[in-house]
Design a protein around this motif. Structure first.
Motif, mmCIF file in Angstrom:
data_model
loop_
_atom_site.group_PDB
_atom_site.id
_atom_site.type_symbol
_atom_site.label_atom_id
_atom_site.label_comp_id
_atom_site.label_asym_id
_atom_site.label_seq_id
_atom_site.Cartn_x
_atom_site.Cartn_y
_atom_site.Cartn_z
ATOM 1 N N GLU A 99 0.815 -1.226 0.000
ATOM 2 C CA GLU A 99 0.000 0.000 0.000
ATOM 3 C C GLU A 99 0.842 1.266 0.000
ATOM 4 O O GLU A 99 0.464 2.269 -0.606
ATOM 5 N N ASN A 100 2.009 1.243 0.689
ATOM 6 C CA ASN A 100 2.868 2.437 0.712
ATOM 7 C C ASN A 100 3.445 2.736 -0.672
ATOM 8 O O ASN A 100 3.660 3.893 -1.017
ATOM 9 N N LEU A 101 3.722 1.685 -1.435
ATOM 10 C CA LEU A 101 4.260 1.863 -2.791
ATOM 11 C C LEU A 101 3.091 1.895 -3.776
ATOM 12 O O LEU A 101 2.970 1.064 -4.670
ATOM 13 N N TRP A 102 2.230 2.892 -3.586
ATOM 14 C CA TRP A 102 0.968 2.864 -4.321
ATOM 15 C C TRP A 102 1.145 3.099 -5.823
ATOM 16 O O TRP A 102 0.426 2.515 -6.629
ATOM 17 N N GLU A 103 2.135 3.905 -6.190
ATOM 18 C CA GLU A 103 2.314 4.140 -7.637
ATOM 19 C C GLU A 103 2.816 2.869 -8.338
ATOM 20 O O GLU A 103 2.368 2.527 -9.430
ATOM 21 N N ASN A 104 3.746 2.169 -7.685
ATOM 22 C CA ASN A 104 4.253 0.904 -8.256
ATOM 23 C C ASN A 104 3.123 -0.125 -8.338
ATOM 24 O O ASN A 104 3.029 -0.884 -9.305
ATOM 25 N N THR A 105 2.294 -0.155 -7.297
ATOM 26 C CA THR A 105 1.195 -1.120 -7.260
ATOM 27 C C THR A 105 0.215 -0.866 -8.408
ATOM 28 O O THR A 105 -0.190 -1.799 -9.111
ATOM 29 N N ILE A 106 -0.100 0.409 -8.635
ATOM 30 C CA ILE A 106 -1.021 0.738 -9.739
ATOM 31 C C ILE A 106 -0.359 0.403 -11.083
ATOM 32 O O ILE A 106 -0.972 -0.181 -11.976
ATOM 33 N N SER A 107 0.923 0.750 -11.191
ATOM 34 C CA SER A 107 1.639 0.540 -12.450
ATOM 35 C C SER A 107 1.722 -0.950 -12.810
ATOM 36 O O SER A 107 1.537 -1.332 -13.965
ATOM 37 N N LEU A 108 2.010 -1.772 -11.823
ATOM 38 C CA LEU A 108 2.100 -3.218 -12.083
ATOM 39 C C LEU A 108 0.709 -3.836 -12.236
ATOM 40 O O LEU A 108 0.425 -4.511 -13.233
ATOM 41 N N ASN A 109 -0.150 -3.589 -11.245
ATOM 42 C CA ASN A 109 -1.424 -4.334 -11.180
ATOM 43 C C ASN A 109 -2.449 -3.884 -12.224
ATOM 44 O O ASN A 109 -3.280 -4.680 -12.639
ATOM 45 N N TYR A 110 -2.388 -2.594 -12.603
ATOM 46 C CA TYR A 110 -3.384 -2.143 -13.584
ATOM 47 C C TYR A 110 -2.765 -1.789 -14.933
ATOM 48 O O TYR A 110 -3.122 -2.383 -15.954
ATOM 49 N N THR A 111 -1.808 -0.846 -14.928
ATOM 50 C CA THR A 111 -1.212 -0.446 -16.223
ATOM 51 C C THR A 111 -0.592 -1.662 -16.913
ATOM 52 O O THR A 111 -0.720 -1.833 -18.125
ATOM 53 N N GLY A 112 0.075 -2.517 -16.141
ATOM 54 C CA GLY A 112 0.708 -3.718 -16.706
ATOM 55 C C GLY A 112 -0.313 -4.665 -17.324
ATOM 56 O O GLY A 112 -0.069 -5.247 -18.389
ATOM 57 N N VAL A 113 -1.450 -4.797 -16.675
ATOM 58 C CA VAL A 113 -2.505 -5.679 -17.205
ATOM 59 C C VAL A 113 -3.091 -5.091 -18.490
ATOM 60 O O VAL A 113 -3.333 -5.810 -19.471
ATOM 61 N N VAL A 114 -3.280 -3.787 -18.491
ATOM 62 C CA VAL A 114 -3.811 -3.139 -19.707
ATOM 63 C C VAL A 114 -2.814 -3.317 -20.856
ATOM 64 O O VAL A 114 -3.187 -3.687 -21.981
ATOM 65 N N ARG A 115 -1.530 -3.091 -20.573
ATOM 66 C CA ARG A 115 -0.518 -3.235 -21.625
ATOM 67 C C ARG A 115 -0.493 -4.678 -22.159
ATOM 68 O O ARG A 115 -0.494 -4.905 -23.365
ATOM 69 N N GLY A 116 -0.474 -5.638 -21.244
ATOM 70 C CA GLY A 116 -0.438 -7.051 -21.651
ATOM 71 C C GLY A 116 -1.668 -7.430 -22.456
ATOM 72 O O GLY A 116 -1.591 -8.177 -23.441
ATOM 73 N N THR A 117 -2.797 -6.884 -22.070
ATOM 74 C CA THR A 117 -4.046 -7.170 -22.785
ATOM 75 C C THR A 117 -3.985 -6.609 -24.205
ATOM 76 O O THR A 117 -4.323 -7.303 -25.178
ATOM 77 N N PHE A 118 -3.533 -5.368 -24.339
ATOM 78 C CA PHE A 118 -3.508 -4.753 -25.675
ATOM 79 C C PHE A 118 -2.430 -5.376 -26.570
ATOM 80 O O PHE A 118 -2.618 -5.481 -27.784
#
Ligand SMILES: NC(=O)c1ccc[n+]([C@@H]2O[C@H](COP(=O)([O-])OP(=O)(O)OC[C@H]3O[C@@H](n4cnc5c(N)ncnc54)[C@H](O)[C@@H]3O)[C@@H](O)[C@H]2O)c1
Length: 212
Positions: A99-118
């Motif tokens: 939770e403290n590393l919230w930007e990394n968490t968003i980048s991996l868990n969401y942006t990474g999934v969107v990138r992999g999907t596209f």
């Protein structure tokens, strides 16, 4: 999973250990060919060796890369295509919960999934010469309900669920030949749930809930 996956060419992120590793094992056991990526080079290489001995080295390949690094992800996807001929099942599994590393968490868990999907979408779409395929994105029970313990993690997992379900509603989904699925697993004993004091808020509440 028995009987449902036949000779699929799979690319999966976060497969060195935990649930990702067990998905890789399951796909290989069903006759699939798998490329998995992970940021952890040591554990990834050990997992590759273990599965190469069990299922044959021509059936499994590990690529060290960080899902949050866009160009490296694209390179890894191309390496997977070269090894498999084509990817017909993409599993976006890698995630973290800090939770403290919230930007990394968003980048991996969401942006990474969107990138992999596209990346998979462009590769699979039948209107551009692809063979169609399936994209499975890993959410969580945290993607289905709110929690004071991990608001950032919960937000990313809800985003993954909504993103994937929204894509599945596209009017050209059949024409492109792409199917989507989202998995929402419950708690499992993996690294993501270890050292919770450093990962979530109010860790004592979670521990009390798990013990009851
Ligand atoms: N374990 C659970 O209770 C649980 C419950 C619901 C959903 N999930 C989800 O299941 C998936 C797998 O988690 P897990 O429980 O196996 O945890 P895990 O921590 O054991 O596995 C995560 C894997 O992702 C890799 N990884 C981390 N950062 C990365 C990065 N930047 N690039 C590439 N790889 C990276 C890790 O090295 C690790 O191998 C995650 O999406 C997680 O949110 C887990």
């Amino acid at each position: 999973m028995s009987g449902t996956i036949k000779t699929k060419n799979v690319f999966l992120t976060g497969g060195a250990q935990g649930l990702g590793k067990s998905y890789v094992d399951g796909f290989l056991a069903e006759g699939g060919k798998v490329v998995f990526g992970d940021i952890n080079a040591t554990v990834g290489a050990a997992t590759e060796k273990e599965f190469a001995e069990k299922y044959g080295k021509d059936n499994v390949k590990f690529i060290e890369f960080d899902v949050t690094d866009g160009p490296k992800f694209e390179e890894a996807f191309q390496t997977a295509v070269d090894f498999l001929d084509s990817v017909d099942l993409m599993v976006n599994n890698a995630a973290m919960m800090v939770e403290n590393l919230w930007e990394n968490t968003i980048s991996l868990n969401y942006t990474g999934v969107v990138r992999g999907t596209f990346l998979a979408y462009e590769h699979m779409r039948k209107d551009k010469g692809g063979k169609g395929g399936r994209i499975i994105n890993i959410s969580s029970v945290a993607g289905l309900r709110n929690s004071e313990l991990a608001p950032v993690y919960c937000g990313t997992k809800q985003a993954v669920r909504s993103f994937t379900s929204s894509l599945a509603m596209a009017p050209d989904v059949k024409q492109l030949g792409i199917e989507y699925a989202v998995l929402c697993p419950g708690a499992a004993d993996t690294d993501i749930l270890r050292n919770l004091n450093t990962r979530i808020r109010y860790a004592h509440l979670f521990q009390a809930e798990m013990a009851s």
